[in-house]
Design a protein around this motif. Structure first.
Motif, mmCIF file in Angstrom:
data_model
loop_
_atom_site.group_PDB
_atom_site.id
_atom_site.type_symbol
_atom_site.label_atom_id
_atom_site.label_comp_id
_atom_site.label_asym_id
_atom_site.label_seq_id
_atom_site.Cartn_x
_atom_site.Cartn_y
_atom_site.Cartn_z
ATOM 1 N N THR A 51 -25.050 -67.209 34.370
ATOM 2 C CA THR A 51 -25.464 -65.972 35.029
ATOM 3 C C THR A 51 -26.586 -65.291 34.275
ATOM 4 O OG1 THR A 51 -23.205 -65.658 35.853
ATOM 5 C CG2 THR A 51 -24.656 -63.762 35.928
ATOM 6 N N VAL A 52 -26.447 -65.191 32.972
ATOM 7 C CA VAL A 52 -27.472 -64.539 32.151
ATOM 8 C C VAL A 52 -28.768 -65.342 32.162
ATOM 9 C CG1 VAL A 52 -28.075 -63.881 29.785
ATOM 10 C CG2 VAL A 52 -25.797 -63.379 30.693
ATOM 11 N N LEU A 53 -28.660 -66.651 32.044
ATOM 12 C CA LEU A 53 -29.855 -67.491 31.990
ATOM 13 C C LEU A 53 -30.696 -67.355 33.255
ATOM 14 C CD1 LEU A 53 -31.477 -69.672 30.503
ATOM 15 C CD2 LEU A 53 -30.045 -71.385 31.623
ATOM 16 N N LEU A 54 -30.055 -67.489 34.411
ATOM 17 C CA LEU A 54 -30.796 -67.416 35.662
ATOM 18 C C LEU A 54 -31.285 -65.998 35.955
ATOM 19 C CD1 LEU A 54 -28.574 -69.750 37.885
ATOM 20 C CD2 LEU A 54 -30.788 -70.271 36.854
ATOM 21 N N SER A 55 -30.426 -65.016 35.750
ATOM 22 C CA SER A 55 -30.811 -63.637 36.057
ATOM 23 C C SER A 55 -31.929 -63.152 35.143
ATOM 24 C CB SER A 55 -29.596 -62.715 35.925
ATOM 25 O OG SER A 55 -28.580 -63.083 36.822
ATOM 26 N N ALA A 56 -31.840 -63.452 33.853
ATOM 27 C CA ALA A 56 -32.874 -63.015 32.920
ATOM 28 C C ALA A 56 -34.200 -63.715 33.208
ATOM 29 C CB ALA A 56 -32.432 -63.297 31.483
ATOM 30 N N SER A 111 -21.704 -60.123 31.860
ATOM 31 C CA SER A 111 -22.876 -60.923 32.252
ATOM 32 C C SER A 111 -24.056 -60.026 32.606
ATOM 33 C CB SER A 111 -22.525 -61.816 33.442
ATOM 34 O OG SER A 111 -21.512 -62.744 33.104
ATOM 35 N N THR A 112 -23.814 -58.972 33.374
ATOM 36 C CA THR A 112 -24.902 -58.073 33.768
ATOM 37 C C THR A 112 -25.448 -57.304 32.572
ATOM 38 O OG1 THR A 112 -23.883 -57.828 35.942
ATOM 39 C CG2 THR A 112 -25.541 -56.213 35.339
ATOM 40 N N LEU A 113 -24.552 -56.832 31.707
ATOM 41 C CA LEU A 113 -25.010 -56.094 30.522
ATOM 42 C C LEU A 113 -25.829 -56.982 29.591
ATOM 43 C CD1 LEU A 113 -21.802 -54.007 29.690
ATOM 44 C CD2 LEU A 113 -23.967 -53.146 30.587
ATOM 45 N N VAL A 114 -25.379 -58.220 29.392
ATOM 46 C CA VAL A 114 -26.124 -59.129 28.517
ATOM 47 C C VAL A 114 -27.465 -59.498 29.152
ATOM 48 C CG1 VAL A 114 -26.106 -61.417 27.443
ATOM 49 C CG2 VAL A 114 -24.035 -60.025 27.439
ATOM 50 N N THR A 115 -27.478 -59.679 30.462
ATOM 51 C CA THR A 115 -28.742 -59.969 31.157
ATOM 52 C C THR A 115 -29.753 -58.846 30.929
ATOM 53 O OG1 THR A 115 -27.626 -61.264 32.871
ATOM 54 C CG2 THR A 115 -29.799 -60.392 33.396
ATOM 55 N N TRP A 116 -29.299 -57.625 31.102
ATOM 56 C CA TRP A 116 -30.199 -56.485 30.886
ATOM 57 C C TRP A 116 -30.684 -56.437 29.438
ATOM 58 C CZ3 TRP A 116 -29.859 -52.237 27.652
ATOM 59 C CH2 TRP A 116 -30.781 -51.210 27.894
ATOM 60 N N ALA A 117 -29.768 -56.650 28.479
ATOM 61 C CA ALA A 117 -30.148 -56.583 27.071
ATOM 62 C C ALA A 117 -31.141 -57.679 26.697
ATOM 63 C CB ALA A 117 -28.902 -56.687 26.189
ATOM 64 N N VAL A 118 -30.981 -58.853 27.300
ATOM 65 C CA VAL A 118 -31.866 -59.973 26.977
ATOM 66 C C VAL A 118 -33.228 -59.828 27.629
ATOM 67 C CG1 VAL A 118 -32.187 -62.462 27.317
ATOM 68 C CG2 VAL A 118 -29.982 -61.584 26.524
ATOM 69 N N SER A 119 -33.256 -59.372 28.873
ATOM 70 C CA SER A 119 -34.502 -59.351 29.640
ATOM 71 C C SER A 119 -35.318 -58.086 29.438
ATOM 72 C CB SER A 119 -34.196 -59.521 31.128
ATOM 73 O OG SER A 119 -33.342 -58.486 31.596
ATOM 74 N N ALA A 120 -34.686 -56.967 29.148
ATOM 75 C CA ALA A 120 -35.409 -55.694 29.067
ATOM 76 C C ALA A 120 -36.587 -55.713 28.091
ATOM 77 C CB ALA A 120 -34.433 -54.571 28.709
ATOM 78 N N PRO A 121 -36.458 -56.283 26.881
ATOM 79 C CA PRO A 121 -37.601 -56.265 25.966
ATOM 80 C C PRO A 121 -38.811 -57.047 26.465
ATOM 81 C CG PRO A 121 -35.551 -56.717 24.787
ATOM 82 C CD PRO A 121 -35.248 -56.828 26.236
ATOM 83 N N PHE A 122 -38.647 -57.922 27.451
ATOM 84 C CA PHE A 122 -39.757 -58.767 27.918
ATOM 85 C C PHE A 122 -40.261 -58.363 29.311
ATOM 86 C CE2 PHE A 122 -36.892 -61.260 25.236
ATOM 87 C CZ PHE A 122 -37.753 -61.699 24.247
ATOM 88 N N MET A 123 -39.854 -57.189 29.791
ATOM 89 C CA MET A 123 -40.192 -56.807 31.161
ATOM 90 C C MET A 123 -41.295 -55.755 31.236
ATOM 91 S SD MET A 123 -36.377 -56.843 32.871
ATOM 92 C CE MET A 123 -36.962 -56.372 34.488
ATOM 93 N N ASP A 124 -41.936 -55.455 30.117
ATOM 94 C CA ASP A 124 -43.102 -54.564 30.106
ATOM 95 C C ASP A 124 -42.841 -53.239 30.817
ATOM 96 O OD1 ASP A 124 -44.569 -56.542 28.777
ATOM 97 O OD2 ASP A 124 -45.162 -57.477 30.661
ATOM 98 N N GLY A 125 -41.691 -52.639 30.534
ATOM 99 C CA GLY A 125 -41.396 -51.333 31.106
ATOM 100 C C GLY A 125 -40.844 -51.356 32.509
ATOM 101 N N HIS A 126 -40.598 -52.533 33.077
ATOM 102 C CA HIS A 126 -40.074 -52.619 34.443
ATOM 103 C C HIS A 126 -38.554 -52.729 34.477
ATOM 104 C CE1 HIS A 126 -44.025 -52.926 36.292
ATOM 105 N NE2 HIS A 126 -44.357 -53.843 35.398
ATOM 106 N N ALA A 127 -37.908 -52.694 33.331
ATOM 107 C CA ALA A 127 -36.449 -52.803 33.296
ATOM 108 C C ALA A 127 -35.807 -51.508 33.777
ATOM 109 C CB ALA A 127 -35.979 -53.129 31.880
ATOM 110 N N GLY A 128 -34.646 -51.637 34.351
ATOM 111 C CA GLY A 128 -33.912 -50.459 34.790
ATOM 112 C C GLY A 128 -33.244 -49.754 33.626
ATOM 113 N N SER A 129 -32.690 -48.583 33.899
ATOM 114 C CA SER A 129 -32.025 -47.791 32.873
ATOM 115 C C SER A 129 -30.531 -47.714 33.165
ATOM 116 C CB SER A 129 -32.609 -46.373 32.833
ATOM 117 O OG SER A 129 -31.874 -45.552 31.946
#
Length: 309
Positions: free
Chosen positions: A81-86, A166-184
Motif C-alpha cells: 500500500t505504501v509503495l504504490l500510494s507513495a 499504511s496511510t500515515l506511513v504513505t504520507w510520511a514517506v511521500s510528503a518530503p518529495f512532493m514540493d509542497g503539494h502534500a496534504g496536512s
C-alpha cells in the motif's frame, strides 16, 4: 494361683480386643481423605475462572499475534500500500497537470492492500481448521457466538490498524518529495483518509473472516475473496462496454463501494453519476460495503453454530 495368673494374662488381651474396634473407627473418622469427602459441599466456580467475552478477546489476540503469518501478511499489506500510494503521489506532484491531485493520491494503493488484508482475515480462522486448533478454541470458549465475536473484533481492529498505519506511513514517506503539494494531517477532511482507510481495511478483513467460517478451507476462502475483490472485475469491466447491467453490477463490487468509506469526503470520486459504476449515492455505497462485511459473518455464524468442529 494359676487361675488368677491366667485371668491376669487374658484380661489385657480382652481390653486390647475390645479397644481395637474403637481405635479403628476413630482412625477412619480421622482419615483426611474421608474427612474431606464427608465435608465436601458443592461450591460455585471462582469468579476469576469464569469465561467472559474480554478473556475470549484476549485469548484470540494472543493467538493472532503469536502467528508468524500475521506479521508477514500485515507487513506485505502495509508495504504494498505504501509503495504504490507513495509512488503515485510523488509522480503526481512532479506533473504540472496532476499536481493538484497529488495530496489525494495517498490512498491510490488501497485496493491492493485490501486484497492482502483479505488473505489475513481468512487465515485467522481457516488456519485453525487446517491445524485442528479449532477444537482447543471451542474447549476454551464453548459459546460459539462468543468465539466468533471475539475473532471478529480482533480481526477488525487489526485490519483498521493496518489501514490507518499504511496511510500515515504513505504520507510520511511521500510528503518530503512532493514540493509542497502534500496534504496536512491537521485538516479534518484530509485526516479522513486515515480513519476511512482503516475502516475499509477492517471491512474487507471481516468479509474474508466470514468466508473462512463458511468454507473452513484456506484455499477456498482466499480464492473466493480474491474473486469478489479483483478477478470478477475484469470480465465485468469488459461487459460494461456493451451492457449497462454489467456496469450496474460493477458498482456493487466490494472494492468499488469501499471507496465511499476510505474517501469519506469524496475527493477522488463523485457519487451519484448516472450511467456509470458510481451511480449510487455515497451513503448507499457505504451501506453496500457494510453488507459485504456483515452478511458473510452472519452466514458464517449460522453454520458455525450448527456444524461440528
Amino acid at each position: 494361683m494359676s487361675t488368677s495368673t491366667v485371668s491376669e494374662t487374658v484380661s489385657p488381651g480382652r481390653e486390647q480386643t475390645d479397644a481395637a474396634p474403637t481405635n479403628v473407627a476413630r482412625a477412619r473418622d480421622d482419615h483426611p481423605a474421608r474427612a474431606r469427602r464427608s465435608d465436601a459441599r458443592p461450591t460455585a466456580a471462582p469468579s476469576g475462572c469464569r469465561q467472559t467475552f474480554g478473556r475470549a478477546v484476549r485469548a484470540e489476540w494472543v493467538k493472532v499475534r503469536s502467528l508468524r503469518s500475521t506479521w508477514i501478511t500485515s507487513s506485505i499489506a502495509v508495504g504494498i500500500t505504501v509503495l504504490l500510494s507513495a509512488a503515485i503521489s510523488i509522480g503526481y506532484a512532479g506533473s504540472s497537470e496532476l499536481a493538484d491531485q497529488a495530496a489525494d493520491a495517498v490512498i491510490s494503493g488501497n485496493q491492493f492492500g485490501q486484497i492482502v488484508v483479505a488473505v489475513l482475515g481468512a487465515l485467522v480462522i481457516t488456519g485453525e481448521y487446517s491445524s485442528g486448533q479449532i477444537r482447543s478454541s471451542l474447549a476454551a470458549v464453548p459459546h460459539r457466538g462468543r468465539l466468533l465475536a471475539a475473532k471478529a473484533l480482533v480481526v477488525g481492529v487489526l485490519g483498521f490498524l493496518i489501514g490507518a498505519v499504511s496511510t500515515l506511513v504513505t504520507w510520511a514517506v511521500s510528503a518530503p518529495f512532493m514540493d509542497g503539494h502534500a496534504g496536512s494531517l491537521a485538516d479534518p477532511e484530509y485526516l479522513g483518509f486515515v480513519w476511512g482507510t482503516g475502516l475499509s481495511f477492517a471491512g474487507i478483513a471481516l468479509m474474508a473472516l466470514g468466508l473462512g467460517f463458511l468454507l473452513r478451507s484456506t484455499a477456498g476462502a482466499i480464492t473466493l475473496a480474491l474473486t469478489l475483490l479483483f478477478i470478477i472485475d475484469l470480465p465485468l469491466s469488459l461487459m460494461a462496454l456493451k451492457w449497462d447491467w454489467a456496469a450496474t453490477l460493477e458498482g456493487f463490487e466490494p472494492l468499488q463501494t469501499a471507496m465511499a468509506v476510505y474517501d469519506p469526503f469524496h475527493h477522488m470520486v463523485t457519487w451519484g453519476q448516472a450511467d456509470s459504476m458510481y451511480f449510487l449515492q455515497q451513503w448507499q455505497a457505504a451501506l453496500v460495503f457494510g453488507a459485504w462485511a456483515i452478511v458473510p459473518l452472519l452466514a458464517g455464524w449460522v453454520l458455525f453454530a450448527r456444524r461440528d468442529a
